[in-house]
Write an enzyme that holds these catalytic residues in place. Structure first.
Site, PDB file in Angstrom:
ATOM      1  N   ILE B 637      -7.717  -9.801   2.419  1.00 16.10           N
ATOM      2  CA  ILE B 637      -7.516  -9.116   0.739  1.00 16.10           C
ATOM      3  C   ILE B 637      -8.838  -8.448   0.597  1.00 16.10           C
ATOM      4  O   ILE B 637      -9.767  -8.976   0.176  1.00 16.10           O
ATOM      5  CB  ILE B 637      -6.943 -10.263   0.072  1.00 16.10           C
ATOM      6  CG1 ILE B 637      -5.764 -11.035   0.466  1.00 16.10           C
ATOM      7  CG2 ILE B 637      -6.847  -9.498  -1.445  1.00 16.10           C
ATOM      8  CD1 ILE B 637      -4.671 -10.020   0.930  1.00 16.10           C
ATOM      9  N   PRO B 640      -8.202  -8.471  -4.503  1.00 16.19           N
ATOM     10  CA  PRO B 640      -7.255  -9.283  -4.949  1.00 16.19           C
ATOM     11  C   PRO B 640      -6.443  -8.623  -6.364  1.00 16.19           C
ATOM     12  O   PRO B 640      -5.086  -9.070  -6.332  1.00 16.19           O
ATOM     13  CB  PRO B 640      -7.966 -10.415  -5.494  1.00 16.19           C
ATOM     14  CG  PRO B 640      -9.291 -10.440  -4.953  1.00 16.19           C
ATOM     15  CD  PRO B 640      -9.515  -8.943  -4.517  1.00 16.19           C
ATOM     16  N   GLY B 710      -0.939  -5.408   5.831  1.00 15.42           N
ATOM     17  CA  GLY B 710      -0.639  -4.655   4.716  1.00 15.42           C
ATOM     18  C   GLY B 710       0.040  -5.484   3.511  1.00 15.42           C
ATOM     19  O   GLY B 710       0.722  -6.475   3.974  1.00 15.42           O
ATOM     20  N   GLU B 713       4.617  -3.447   0.876  1.00 18.76           N
ATOM     21  CA  GLU B 713       6.142  -3.475   0.988  1.00 18.76           C
ATOM     22  C   GLU B 713       6.678  -4.830   1.277  1.00 18.76           C
ATOM     23  O   GLU B 713       7.726  -5.223   0.718  1.00 18.76           O
ATOM     24  CB  GLU B 713       6.586  -2.650   2.261  1.00 18.76           C
ATOM     25  CG  GLU B 713       6.376  -1.342   2.292  1.00 18.76           C
ATOM     26  CD  GLU B 713       6.264  -0.359   3.524  1.00 18.76           C
ATOM     27  OE1 GLU B 713       7.182   0.237   3.501  1.00 18.76           O
ATOM     28  OE2 GLU B 713       5.448  -0.209   4.151  1.00 18.76           O
TER      29      GLU B 713
END
Ligand SMILES: Cc1cc2nc3c(=O)[nH]c(=O)nc-3n(C[C@H](O)[C@H](O)[C@H](O)COP(=O)(O)OP(=O)(O)OC[C@H]3O[C@@H](n4cnc5c(N)ncnc54)[C@H](O)[C@@H]3O)c2cc1C
Ligand code: SF4
Lengths: 351, 748
Positions: B637, B640, B710, B713
């Protein structure tokens, strides 16, 4: 954009003098301007009423009645402490309508005069008797969900979308209007017209008349302790009602002495049925009683097959609103006004 | 990823920090210029007239009336439209659709452009377009899934998805001791980013400058250039800020091409901006689907088969079939799998990718079906998913590059308080009378990478400039990519100038597929690494340097110094290395992408688990999502704060999918009747009362050098099913279509 005159009268006389056929009064513009952009209304002249000082006052009279200026914003009225205390379900209905930004702009008169949200009315290329008399009605055989279950005619099946108007009907408000021939008051029940064979006639306003104020009587304030508005919809906020009901009771020693019930989103005007209200009188609050009243209020309702559920939902909404009113008006406005999820501490759901 | 990374690049000083958006101030103060904010001298405004029928032809346009309107300068119709050099039916780039650019008078969907009006003001052009008062010869429309025949098709890349299969499906069905056979439908959703599509086009000879939001700048340049017969490098495309893309701004649309054509024809700059209503037409949408799911389990409640058949709408003139069934392929360890797709041609605009294409719709059906299967098996939905946990990729047996899904389940369930959930529905009713239900769904999203280039320039003052055309769609790329860039040189964020969103910069690839941070970030990181490599070579080969003879691989960069890792007293400033070498600057380049070998060695996905609580009024049937907890494992990450926003945004869209979003057609004209925000509903604040995101730690040494998966989505995926399942749990009603509405729950 089509060209039009824009005038900003500073007095009522100037306003009346600037009227011409084909003109439109302008309040907050949240409905009129949208419809102008869509080409649905095309006034030659737009007369902005927001600069006339005496239209923006909320005045409590000696006798306990209130006069609300036509240009008071929906937000200001709902948040007016004295008003919300005396007419809580009106405030609740206002706060359940549209969004914060819209309520800041929208005026009392504009809300009363707002046009139907029928999708075919709002589409310039669709056939619509309300927009173009005699053109036909594309909504009638469509899947449109915002459709009148009561009081519709072959010419038009549109509903009145206002939340505000529903408790106003229940509380028998008076609409004060003014024209070149002077001022008159129209009882709320006569203000919005059912479509019949002239759906283009939407209200009792005559050509060139404008709303200058709204009156609620001291008697109407007598319902303040048992008065609720309930609005059912798929989205928690910022959506027109799927069904709605305003319920107000006067109670003595646990017995209903007077009842008012108006339904929203089911007809071209808020729907009130005297028999339904009469059923309530003399009884203690009771789910079965409210069910019967709701049934009576929806008597004669008709829907195409895909919308039969809505008749059922309207009844349930009415019965629930009555139950909520019987429990009592909450001390504070619920965080989600008029919502089934607005209950506080669970004490309002069931009688 | 890159063998130029020989000096060790510190990674983490900036990456991992919740930096606030670098573009935040510009956006909230209105300084950020979005495409339509550009108003060059001599501008003409373009407004297109949209078709109000879905099928037939335009029989008359009142061109004279439009032209007579004051301020209208031109009316472009199929009769007088200037030639395009490229064929509008061709697909010049990887992401192209047939564009509707007034080829003829045929109407294939409502909202299709049928004429373009130019005016000196927006108002004049708007009224001109209205005055055209189109007349039509209309044919009967087909706008619902049953209105035309479903057909199979040959898979062919973008738009015509292949399916997936492994194992013996018939044997899987036969081996099942319990099974379900259910069909789910999902509604058409239309792209409605906050910023509607807009373009400002200006020609200078055969050079074209465009201000237009684009998720794929260099691809868009190639696409636009093709239509006008000019080389892609003649197109300058500026897209510094985008008010949301979600897949709709990767593909040139007809109205944009027409605006460019109008600019060439008039030799004046032309601006075209879609109205909200116009978004319901030529910019792509998530096509409606019907999905049949047949699942079976054996006596151990192990899945013997997942048989997922998807049917999706596409247009009559081009292909984009929602790859919904593919959502079933990588998730559960079924003995056999079949994921297949069919299409039905309708009189609608060509659908296209929309945030979570395939996975969002497919998971909605799959996750509900999983719960239905669990119910039949009498098992807790979470336990059922764990029972069928895939330790390796189903079918291939490939290891996952990383997969902390088990941890997502555990952390999400603990945070939500899943334990003790009654198995039966309608068991939880509060004192307020409301029914409560809990549901869950698994989320999976693949980790594709595109290709990107970047350039890093170390300046004499020790600061650095990083450049790539990569765009920020609003997701935070301005910040996240700069964080990665800064780390590559061991600099602080404020020592890095970052330029992006301009086609003259190195090709930043495509902001899509949730692969943007990994791809463009990889390129930037490699570019910084390239600078360090060169610095290291200069220093270690120079006897005057304290680092002389140290060997490249033991160097680290920090705070403008190059240091020897095991003895940090041996170090030298970047600036000093440059000065001694007689250089004022040093430039490095980098490439981001995934080697095909790497793709073949591991299955790569982000994972997550979403838990939903709904409350339902038992009489009025109104639904409210009261809590959503999503736990996601998505590799490293970088930021964050922005990751949480992305995941929250996804989960809110999931709520939208589950309860609100649906385009409704008029069955006679085919028009979308709720084509504005008063009618086309997405959640408002009051619909989102409890929303919590957990990111689960995951080290992924294989997915790419930076370990980035990713997050763009995956938030939608799993959420829709979780809400559907929670509604079942609250009410006992299994609604098999989305959105789920009051009317569905009211039905007896
Ligand atoms: C997205 C959206 C959501 C909405 N949701 C809701 C909702 O949930 N519930 C709800 O009740 N409403 C809702 N509304 C409607 C909103 O309440 C109305 O638009 C608003 O009340 C109109 O007030 P206005 O002052 O802006 O009227 P305007 O737009 O200015 O005028 C509306 C009409 O009233 C006429 N008019 C204005 N003043 C006078 C006057 N003094 N005398 C005679 N005629 C006059 C105008 O000529 C015009 O025909 C919504 C609106 C929008 C745009
Ligand atoms: S229902 Fe009424 S408003 Fe709607 S299209 Fe028919 S006539 Fe017009």
């Amino acid at each position: 954009m089509k060209h039009f005159d824009y005038v900003q009268p500073k007095t009522m006389d100037e306003a009346l003098a600037s009227w011409e056929p084909g003109a439109s009064w302008l309040g907050g513009g949240t409905n009129l301007v949208d419809l102008m952009k869509l080409g649905v209304t095309q006034p030659q002249r737009v007369i902005d009423l927001t600069r006339i000082p005496d239209l923006g006052e909320i005045t409590f009279q000696q006798d306990g009645s209130v006069r609300i200026g036509a240009m008071v914003s929906n937000a200001a009225l709902a948040r007016h402490a004295g008003f919300a205390q005396h007419f809580p379900m009106v405030a609740e209905a206002l706060l359940s309508g549209a969004s914060g930004q819209l309520r800041n702009m929208a005026t009392v008169a504009g809300n009363l005069m707002q046009r139907t949200r029928c999708a075919y009315f709002q589409e310039e290329t669709a056939a619509c008797n309300r927009r173009t008399p005699g053109a036909g009605c594309d909504a009638r055989d469509s899947d449109e969900e915002l459709r009148a279950l009561l009081g519709a005619s072959p010419a038009c099946v549109a509903t009145n979308p206002s939340d505000f108007c529903v408790p106003l009907a229940a509380l028998e408000a008076q609409v004060e209007v003014r024209g070149v021939n002077g001022t008159r008051e129209i009882p709320f029940a006569d203000f919005h017209l059912l479509p019949g064979d002239q759906p283009e006639r939407e209200t009792a306003l005559e050509e060139g008349e404008l709303i200058i104020a709204l009156h609620l009587s001291a008697a109407a304030a007598g319902f303040a302790r048992h008065a609720r508005y309930l609005k059912v919809r798929d989205r928690t906020s910022f959506a027109f009602a799927t069904t709605a009901a305003a319920a107000a009771l006067r109670m003595e020693d646990g017995i209903i002495t007077e009842g008012r019930l108006a339904l929203g989103a089911v007809a071209a005007r808020p729907w009130r049925v005297a028999e339904a209200e009469a059923l309530l009188v003399g009884h203690a609050p009771d789910a079965a009683l409210f069910g019967r009243a709701a049934e009576a209020a929806m008597a004669g309702a008709e829907a195409p097959a895909h919308l039969e559920w809505k008749i059922d939902l309207a009844r349930r909404t009415a019965a629930r609103a009555l139950a909520m009113a019987a429990v009592g008006t909450p001390a504070r406005m619920p965080a989600l006004p008029a919502s089934p999820f607005g209950q506080q501490n669970g004490d309002l759901a069931h009688v | 990823m890159s063998d130029t990374l020989s000096p060790q690049i510190r990674f983490g000083s900036n990456a991992g920090q919740p930096a606030t958006r670098r573009d935040g101030l510009a956006k909230v103060t209105g300084v950020a210029t979005f495409a339509a904010d550009n108003t060059p001298e001599g501008l003409l405004y373009a407004v297109y007239a949209p078709a109000k029928i879905a099928r037939g032809r335009v029989s008359h346009l009142d061109v004279a009336a439009a032209e007579a309107h004051p301020g209208v300068t031109h009316v472009i119709t199929p009769q007088n439209r200037p030639e395009l050099q490229g064929d509008p039916s061709a697909k010049p780039t990887m992401f192209s659709f047939r564009t509707e650019v007034l080829q003829d008078d045929t109407v294939c969907y409502a909202g299709q452009p049928i004429a373009l009006v130019l005016g000196e003001t927006l108002e004049a052009a708007t009224e001109g377009a209205r005055l055209l008062a189109p007349q039509y010869v209309a044919d009967p429309v087909r706008v619902a899934l049953d209105d035309n025949l479903a057909t199979s098709f040959e898979p062919a890349g973008f738009g015509l998805p292949g399916g997936a299969s492994h194992g013996d499906v018939e044997a899987g069905h036969a081996a099942a001791t319990r099974s379900i056979d259910v069909s789910y439908e999902t509604a058409a959703q239309y792209h409605n980013a906050m910023e509607t599509h807009a373009i400002v086009a200006q020609w200078d000879g055969d050079r074209l400058t465009l201000d237009t939001p684009s998720q794929a700048l260099n691809l868009s340049c190639a696409g636009f250039a093709y239509f006008f017969g000019i080389p892609p490098e003649n197109v300058t495309l500026r897209s510094p800020y985008i008010g949301g893309g979600f897949g709709s701004k990767a593909i040139p649309t007809g109205p944009q091409v027409l605006a460019i054509l109008a600019a060439r024809m008039t030799q004046r700059p032309v601006k075209l901006m879609f109205t909200r209503q116009q978004m319901f037409g030529p910019v792509g949408h998530r096509g409606a689907t019907r999905q049949r799911l047949r699942l079976g389990v054996d006596e151990n409640t192990a899945l013997t088969v997942i048989d997922h058949e998807g049917l999706a709408e596409t247009s009559t003139f081009d292909d984009f079939v929602e790859p919904a069934a593919n959502a079933s392929q990588d998730l559960y360890a079924a003995g056999a799998l079949r994921a297949s797709h069919r299409l039905v041609r309708l009189d609608v605009g060509t659908p296209g990718p929309m945030r979570g294409p395939g996975e969002a719709s497919g998971s909605a059906a799959l996750e509900c079906a999983m719960d239905e299967m669990a119910e039949v098996a009498g098992m807790d939905p979470l336990e059922f998913r764990l029972r069928n946990y895939a330790e390796t990729q189903p079918g291939t047996g490939l290891p996952y590059s990383s997969k902390a899904l088990r941890e997502c389940y555990a952390e999400g369930a603990a945070r939500f308080g899943w334990e003790g959930r009654p198995l039966e529905p309608r068991q939880m009713q509060g004192a307020d009378g409301l029914l409560t239900g809990w549901g869950m769904g698994t989320a999976l999203f693949p980790c594709p990478m595109f290709a990107a280039e970047a350039r890093a320039t170390l300046r004499p003052d020790g600061t650095a400039l990083f450049e790539t055309s990569a765009v920020d769609m609003g997701q935070g790329a301005w910040t996240v990519l700069a964080q990665i860039a800064a780390d590559s040189l061991g600099l602080t964020l404020d020592q890095v100038e970052f330029r992006a969103g301009h086609s003259a910069l190195p090709d930043g690839g495509v902001a899509g597929g949730s692969g943007h941070t990994a791809t463009a970030g990889g390129a930037l990181h490699a570019a910084g690494g390239d600078v360090l490599r060169q610095l290291g070579e200069l220093a270690t080969e120079d006897p005057q340097s304290p680092l002389y003879g140290a060997g490249n691989s033991s160097l680290v960069a920090r705070d403008g110094w190059l240091l020897l890792e095991e003895d940090e007293s041996r170090r030298e400033r970047f600036a000093d290395i440059l000065i001694r070498a007689g250089q004022t600057e040093m430039t490095g380049t980098g490439h981001g992408g995934r080697a095909p070998e790497a793709a073949g060695r591991h299955a790569m996905n982000s994972h997550g688990a979403v838990f939903a609580e709904v409350k339902v009024d038992p009489d009025l049937c109104q639904v409210r999502v009261t809590r959503l907890v999503g736990a996601f494992a998505a590799g490293r990450i970088i930021n964050p704060r922005l990751t949480e926003s992305q995941l929250m945004g996804g989960m809110i869209w999931g709520t939208s999918f589950a309860l609100h979003e649906a385009a409704r057609h008029d069955r006679r004209s085919g028009r979308i009747v709720n084509a504005d925000f008063a009618g086309y509903h997405v959640p408002v604040n009051a619909d989102v009362s409890g929303l919590e995101v957990i990111t689960v730690h995951e080290d992924d040494p294989y997915v790419n050098a930076l370990g980035i998966k990713g997050v763009g989505e995956i938030g939608i995926v799993g959420t829709v099913g979780a809400i559907g399942n929670a509604i079942w749990h609250a009410t006992g009603k299994r609604v098999r279509h989305f959105p789920i509405r009051i009317a569905d729950l009211l039905a007896p």
